[in-house]
Design an enzyme around this catalytic site. Sequence first.
Site, PDB file in Angstrom:
ATOM      1  N   CYS A 114      -3.179  17.696 -17.497  1.00  0.00           N
ATOM      2  CA  CYS A 114      -3.746  18.286 -18.708  1.00  0.00           C
ATOM      3  C   CYS A 114      -2.700  18.579 -19.772  1.00  0.00           C
ATOM      4  O   CYS A 114      -3.037  18.852 -20.923  1.00  0.00           O
ATOM      5  CB  CYS A 114      -4.509  19.563 -18.364  1.00  0.00           C
ATOM      6  SG  CYS A 114      -5.840  19.322 -17.161  1.00  0.00           S
ATOM      7  N   HIS A 240      -4.793  24.499 -23.977  1.00  0.00           N
ATOM      8  CA  HIS A 240      -5.634  23.579 -23.211  1.00  0.00           C
ATOM      9  C   HIS A 240      -6.952  24.267 -22.909  1.00  0.00           C
ATOM     10  O   HIS A 240      -6.987  25.422 -22.480  1.00  0.00           O
ATOM     11  CB  HIS A 240      -4.918  23.181 -21.927  1.00  0.00           C
ATOM     12  CG  HIS A 240      -5.785  22.489 -20.930  1.00  0.00           C
ATOM     13  ND1 HIS A 240      -6.603  21.424 -21.256  1.00  0.00           N
ATOM     14  CD2 HIS A 240      -5.978  22.714 -19.596  1.00  0.00           C
ATOM     15  CE1 HIS A 240      -7.257  21.033 -20.180  1.00  0.00           C
ATOM     16  NE2 HIS A 240      -6.891  21.792 -19.167  1.00  0.00           N
ATOM     17  N   ASN A 270     -13.665  20.804 -19.904  1.00  0.00           N
ATOM     18  CA  ASN A 270     -12.246  20.505 -19.742  1.00  0.00           C
ATOM     19  C   ASN A 270     -12.056  18.990 -19.815  1.00  0.00           C
ATOM     20  O   ASN A 270     -12.472  18.265 -18.912  1.00  0.00           O
ATOM     21  CB  ASN A 270     -11.772  21.050 -18.388  1.00  0.00           C
ATOM     22  CG  ASN A 270     -10.305  20.802 -18.121  1.00  0.00           C
ATOM     23  OD1 ASN A 270      -9.653  19.992 -18.775  1.00  0.00           O
ATOM     24  ND2 ASN A 270      -9.773  21.487 -17.113  1.00  0.00           N
TER      25      ASN A 270
END
Length: 313
Positions: A114, A240, A270
Site C-alpha cells: 500500500c 493511505h 482500501n
Amino acid sequence: MNGLRFLSTGRCVPAHIVTNDDMSRIVDTSDEWIRTRTGIAQRYLSGDGETAVDLCVGAARQAMDRAGISPEDLAVCVVATCSPDHAAPSNACLVQAAMGLPENIPCFDLNAGCTGFLYGLETVRGFLTISEKKYALLIGGEQLSRVMDMTDRSTCVLFGDGAGAAVLTLEEGRLWHADLGSRGNAEVLWVNGPGPGPCTIHMDGPGVYRFAVEALPTCAKTLMAKSGLTLDQVDWIIPHQANRRIIETASRRLHAPIEKFYQNMERYGNTSAASIPIALDEMNEQGLLQPGQTVMCIGFGAGLTWGGALFQW
C-alpha cells in the site's frame, strides 16, 4: 534540493459499485458492522474482462491529457502495484504499449504494498535527476478483487479496485522531503505468489492496526524533523485510505485536527497503492488542493512498509 512538482493527476475506477449491503448477501456481515469498524460504505470492483492495466491506462490517459505534454517527453513510467495482471510482462510495459509511449524509456512495476505510490515518487525523482527528459508518469493501480477470498469477511469487505496517476517534473528549490522504511514481515499481511494454489489476501487485522497506528505518526514526525516545519504549517495530510479508526488514532497521537486528514475510504474502500493518487486526484478535481499549499502523504502496508512525502502543491 530538487523537489517534485505535480503537473497533473488522473484516476480510473470500474463502473461496478458494490455496497456494504451487497457484501452482506455474500458473507456474514452488515452495513453497520463494516461502517463502524472501517468507515467504508462501498467499493468499486472490476467486471468480467476488465484488467488492472485497463484501470492504469484510464488514469494515465487522464493525467497525460491534463498535463498537455507529449509522450516523447517522458523519462520513465512506473506502476506501483501488488496485484499486476501478470508476473511478467509488467503492467507498466503493457501501459507503454497501450498508450504508445516511447520505447527508449524504462517502464517497470514496483511493489511496496500500500506504500507503493510513495516509493514510486522517490523512484521517479531519481530517474528525473539523471534523464535529459523532463517528465515522469507514475501510476498506482490495483485490481485487488482478483486476489480477494470472497468467503473471508475479515478481508473481502475492505478492498476495492482502482488506479490513480500523476505526471511529475523536477523543480529546483521546491519543498521536498521523504521518508521510506520497511520491516520484513510475512505474517501480518500477505498475498500468495504465483503457483498452483489460490492467490488470495491474508491479513492479521489487529497486527495491521498496531503497525499502522505506530507507522503513520512516526513517519509524520520524521518528515516534520527533516523539514523543520510544524503540523500547523501543513495544509493537508493525505494518508493511505485503509481504515478510519487508524486515521483517527493517528490524529490523536499527533494532536492534529481530524479535519486536516483527507478521507475517502467511504467511497472506494482500501485500494492499496492506488489510494493516495486517487485521493490526490479527487482533491485536485474538487479544488481542495491550491498552489502553494503544503501537503503530506503517508502510506503503510504489506511488507511491512511505510513511506511519506512532504511537498508543496
